[in-house]
Design an enzyme around this catalytic site. Structure first.
Site, PDB file in Angstrom:
ATOM      1  N   GLU A 109      -6.919   5.104   7.572  1.00  0.00           N
ATOM      2  CA  GLU A 109      -6.625   6.520   7.286  1.00  0.00           C
ATOM      3  C   GLU A 109      -7.790   7.175   6.550  1.00  0.00           C
ATOM      4  OE1 GLU A 109      -2.931   5.688   5.371  1.00  0.00           O
ATOM      5  OE2 GLU A 109      -2.050   5.149   7.310  1.00  0.00           O
ATOM      6  N   GLY A 147       2.169   2.230  10.797  1.00  0.00           N
ATOM      7  CA  GLY A 147       3.172   3.278  10.640  1.00  0.00           C
ATOM      8  C   GLY A 147       3.808   3.705  11.952  1.00  0.00           C
ATOM      9  N   GLU A 177      -5.894  -4.605  10.383  1.00  0.00           N
ATOM     10  CA  GLU A 177      -4.837  -3.638  10.649  1.00  0.00           C
ATOM     11  C   GLU A 177      -5.148  -2.887  11.941  1.00  0.00           C
ATOM     12  OE1 GLU A 177      -2.724  -2.520   6.688  1.00  0.00           O
ATOM     13  OE2 GLU A 177      -4.415  -1.190   6.988  1.00  0.00           O
ATOM     14  N   LYS A 210       0.315   4.289  -0.379  1.00  0.00           N
ATOM     15  CA  LYS A 210      -0.279   5.506   0.203  1.00  0.00           C
ATOM     16  C   LYS A 210       0.071   6.721  -0.669  1.00  0.00           C
ATOM     17  CE  LYS A 210      -0.247   3.306   4.661  1.00  0.00           C
ATOM     18  NZ  LYS A 210      -0.177   3.414   6.091  1.00  0.00           N
ATOM     19  N   ASN A 222       0.876  -1.172   0.000  1.00  0.00           N
ATOM     20  CA  ASN A 222       0.000   0.000   0.000  1.00  0.00           C
ATOM     21  C   ASN A 222       0.912   1.219   0.000  1.00  0.00           C
ATOM     22  OD1 ASN A 222      -1.785   2.038   0.493  1.00  0.00           O
ATOM     23  ND2 ASN A 222      -2.333   1.378   2.570  1.00  0.00           N
ATOM     24  N   HIS A 250      -9.552   1.564   4.527  1.00  0.00           N
ATOM     25  CA  HIS A 250      -8.315   1.777   5.277  1.00  0.00           C
ATOM     26  C   HIS A 250      -8.570   2.771   6.405  1.00  0.00           C
ATOM     27  CE1 HIS A 250      -4.232   2.777   6.319  1.00  0.00           C
ATOM     28  NE2 HIS A 250      -3.864   1.664   5.687  1.00  0.00           N
ATOM     29  N   SER A 276       2.989  -2.092  10.460  1.00  0.00           N
ATOM     30  CA  SER A 276       4.421  -2.234  10.762  1.00  0.00           C
ATOM     31  C   SER A 276       4.950  -3.634  10.496  1.00  0.00           C
ATOM     32  CB  SER A 276       4.706  -1.816  12.211  1.00  0.00           C
ATOM     33  OG  SER A 276       4.336  -0.468  12.397  1.00  0.00           O
TER      34      SER A 276
HETATM   35  P1  PGA Z   1       2.493   0.179   7.672  1.00  0.00           P
HETATM   36  O1  PGA Z   1       1.069   0.437   6.987  1.00  0.00           O
HETATM   37  O2  PGA Z   1       2.964  -1.134   7.130  1.00  0.00           O
HETATM   38  O3  PGA Z   1       3.328   1.325   7.228  1.00  0.00           O
HETATM   39  O4  PGA Z   1       2.256   0.142   9.113  1.00  0.00           O
HETATM   40  C1  PGA Z   1       0.180  -0.566   6.745  1.00  0.00           C
HETATM   41  C2  PGA Z   1      -1.054   0.011   6.114  1.00  0.00           C
HETATM   42  O5  PGA Z   1      -1.454   1.110   6.481  1.00  0.00           O
HETATM   43  O6  PGA Z   1      -1.642  -0.618   5.229  1.00  0.00           O
END
Ligand code: PGA
Length: 661
Positions: A506, A582, A576, A419, A417, A504, A622
């Protein structure tokens, strides 16, 4: 309410609603003509006019009793659960409105909910309908709780058989007479005792309003009921509506009565003019007596119908389509009365004709379903057929419904992903690099990169889709049109992308995407042939409050539970935990497994065990080359959704390789 209790409650709700609808449909189907008189009353109360030839009340009566019966069977067997729940609610709302009108305006006497089987006062009807409405609301809120008794592929047979059965049964009841007589004038009823009771303990409802007058308005009731000779009564409520095809047969019956010492009368509510017309055109020689229209319609559900009285007791009844066979002069009284006792047997036979095949279908379908080998879901990514994970040391958690084998069958997918990172040039370069690396060293899991919209069209033609697939990070919740800045599912699909990430955290947190919006997006994505990577997960406070299961279950329910199992086959889930995204703070492998097992169990409840076992559930948050192997080793973790670590080819490859020994 705990899941268990809810399940039990919903089973009871389904049972009550199902049995009520079946009973009310069936008892009306026993006597559709009787119910059509009630429909006629309603139509008249509503001032609705309709041409006679349409026979609207009878058609409506048949449609209503068939619909109720079929709905009852659907409820009882748990078929097409959402449709059934909504249909039940609509029916209950309509019934409740009608019963409120009944209480206020009293337009008809007795609601007719259960035909003539049970008669309720207006207030009782209202209470009954409010209770049913409450149950229907409960059902609409939890339509999927109970499991269907018949697997999906077989439900059409049950539906078809039920519709045909109840429709044919209705037609039979109209053509002949009702097999069960819910009214006073059933075979065996002692009219003499009902009209001139000789004992005091007769109940008011047992007293009959049977009364016949001759054409000079002289009361002939006693003469008819106390006759020594057996009497045939031809009952024709209105002669101008009576079927004339039987007049010859009636003449034969008249002759037979004369030859065998029977009395014969025709009872009608028609005016003298119509009686004369009937006699003139049909050579009718039998005498006429006058009676109340409703009384006659109640006595025999046929116009004309025939009734045999002996010693004031009703010995038999016939419809116009089934008049007694007296052409043969040797027919005697016993033979005439013999057929009356057959109704119970005929009804039992008819019920067995429905119940036995239904039981057979239910048993057979479930048996076949159980025996069917559980096939792996169609592979979502073509290159992962050669699973090399047989040697996986999966340390099964207690909660898990997954076995090593089912995990092996499931699709493993590592998805990146990106982003809001990478310019077009950077993105194209990364995609190219990944494509080369993966073509040279084939992955043994599915690999997808989900990129910003601007990259899709440029990257799609570069990829060898046998090793690397493409997806978007979002799509619009509208199909097309004036939505400046949005990109539709169809547009994403047109670039060559095959996946889309939806839900997601976010997007939920920063762009206000609610479960309803996400439901729209999921539906549009699937409708446009995209596969959905659907993200779910709790925030830190929710985990600290121990609410993670509740949150995740609500996210699933809020956006995905309207899907069919076939649609759901194109959904990949990504758990998640928001607190791990992140942040560098990964959920432990055990935490991930515990939640993945829970999610799978939830999916099993909604879509069935087989679907659940075939659903890919990724972990995200992460995830790095250093922890991927431990996470992926868990029996319910089927890959990862990778943010930060997907932006560098080497890191991403490291995670993909966690699936290799
Ligand atoms: P990350 O993000 O691996 O940077 O924690 C995962 C995601 O948001 O899909």
């Amino acid at each position: 309410m705990s899941e268990r209790v809810l399940k039990i409650v919903m089973q009871v709700v389904r049972l009550i609603l199902g049995c009520t609808f079946i009973l009310s449909g069936f008892v009306k189907a026993v006597d559709p003509r009787g119910f059509s008189y009630k429909v006629e009353e309603y139509l008249q109360a509503a001032n609705m006019d309709f041409p006679d030839w349409m026979n609207l009340p009878l058609v409506a009566a048949i449609v209503i009793c068939c619909a109720e019966f079929v709905l009852g069977i659907y409820l009882l067997l748990g078929l097409r659960r959402k449709f059934t729940a909504v249909a039940t609610l609509i029916v209950c709302v309509v019934f409740t409105i009608i019963s409120v009108l009944l209480v206020i305006f009293h337009p008809v006497h007795d609601c007719g909910c259960f035909g003539e089987f049970i008669s309720l006062t207006d207030a009782q009807t209202l209470i009954k309908n409010i209770v049913l409405l409450g149950l229907a609301i409960l059902l609409v809120r939890n339509p999927q709780v109970a499991k269907p008794l018949v697997p999906e592929g077989w439900q059409w047979i049950v539906s078809l058989y039920t519709c045909v059965f109840i429709f044919v049964f209705c037609l039979r009841s109209v053509y002949y007479l009702p097999l069960i007589d819910f009214r006073q004038y059933k075979v065996g009823a002692d009219l003499r005792e009902m009209v001139f009771p000789t004992h005091d303990d007769i109940k008011p409802e047992e007293i009959s309003d049977f009364m016949v007058l001759d054409t000079l308005s002289e009361d002939q009731t006693a003469q008819i009921l106390f006759k020594k000779e057996p009497t045939i009564l031809i009952i024709a409520p209105l002669l101008n509506e009576a079927s004339t095809g039987v007049t010859e047969k009636l003449a034969t019956i008249n002759d037979w009565c004369r030859d065998n010492g029977y009395d014969i009368f025709c009872l009608t509510a028609s005016p003298l003019k119509d009686i004369r017309k009937w006699c003139y055109y049909n050579d009718a020689e039998y005498p006429f007596l006058i009676a109340d229209h409703t009384l006659l319609k109640t006595m025999v559900r046929s116009n004309p119908g025939v009734m045999l009285l002996r010693d004031g007791v009703i010995r038999n009844k016939w419809s116009a389509n089934n008049l007694p066979e007296v052409e043969d002069a040797s027919v005697d009284e016993k033979e005439l009365e013999a057929t009356a006792g057959n109704n119970g047997k005929i009804l039992l036979k008819i019920l067995l004709w429905y119940l036995l095949p239904m039981l057979l279908i239910i048993m057979l379908s479930n048996l076949i379903k159980k025996r069917k080998p559980k096939l792996p879901k169609l592979l979502k990514v073509s290159n992962d057929a050669d699973d090399t994970n047989d040697s996986y040391d999966s340390n099964n958690s207690k909660n898990s419904i997954t076995t090593k084998n089912t995990k092996t069958m499931r699709q493993k997918i590592v998805a990146g992903n990106w982003k809001m990172n990478m310019t077009l040039q950077e993105g194209v370069a990364l995609a190219k690099e990944l494509n080369e690396i993966l073509s040279a060293d084939k992955p043994n899991c599915g690999v997808v990169i989900c990129t910003p919209f601007i990259h899709l069209a440029s990257i799609a033609p570069m990829l060898d889709t046998s090793v690397l697939k493409l997806g978007a990070e979002n799509c619009a919740d509208k199909e097309k049109g004036a939505y400046t800045g949005e990109v539709s599912a169809a547009m994403v699909k047109s670039t060559g992308a095959e996946y889309v990430i939806l839900g997601h955290s976010e997007r939920r947190a920063y762009y206000g995407e609610t479960p309803e919006i996400l439901k729209e997006k999921v539906n549009l994505a699937l409708a446009n042939g995209l596969k959905v990577i659907f993200c779910i997960g709790e925030v830190l406070e929710e985990r600290e409050a121990g609410k993670q299961n509740e949150v995740v279950a609500a996210q699933l329910k809020g956006s995905l539970y309207d899907l069919t199992a076939e649609q759901f086959a194109n959904v990949v889930l990504a758990y998640e935990p928001v607190w791990a995204i992140g942040t560098g703070k990964t959920a432990t492998a055990d935490q991930a497994e515990e939640m993945h097992a829970f999610i799978r169990a939830e999916i099993a409840k909604q879509f069935g065990q087989e679907v659940a076992e075939n659903t890919t559930i990724q972990y995200g948050g992460s995830c790095k080359p250093s922890n991927a192997k431990e996470l992926f080793a868990k029996p319910d973790v089927d890959g990862g959704l990778i943010g930060g670590a997907s932006l560098k080819a080497a890191d991403f490859k490291g995670i993909i390789d966690a699936w290799k020994d």
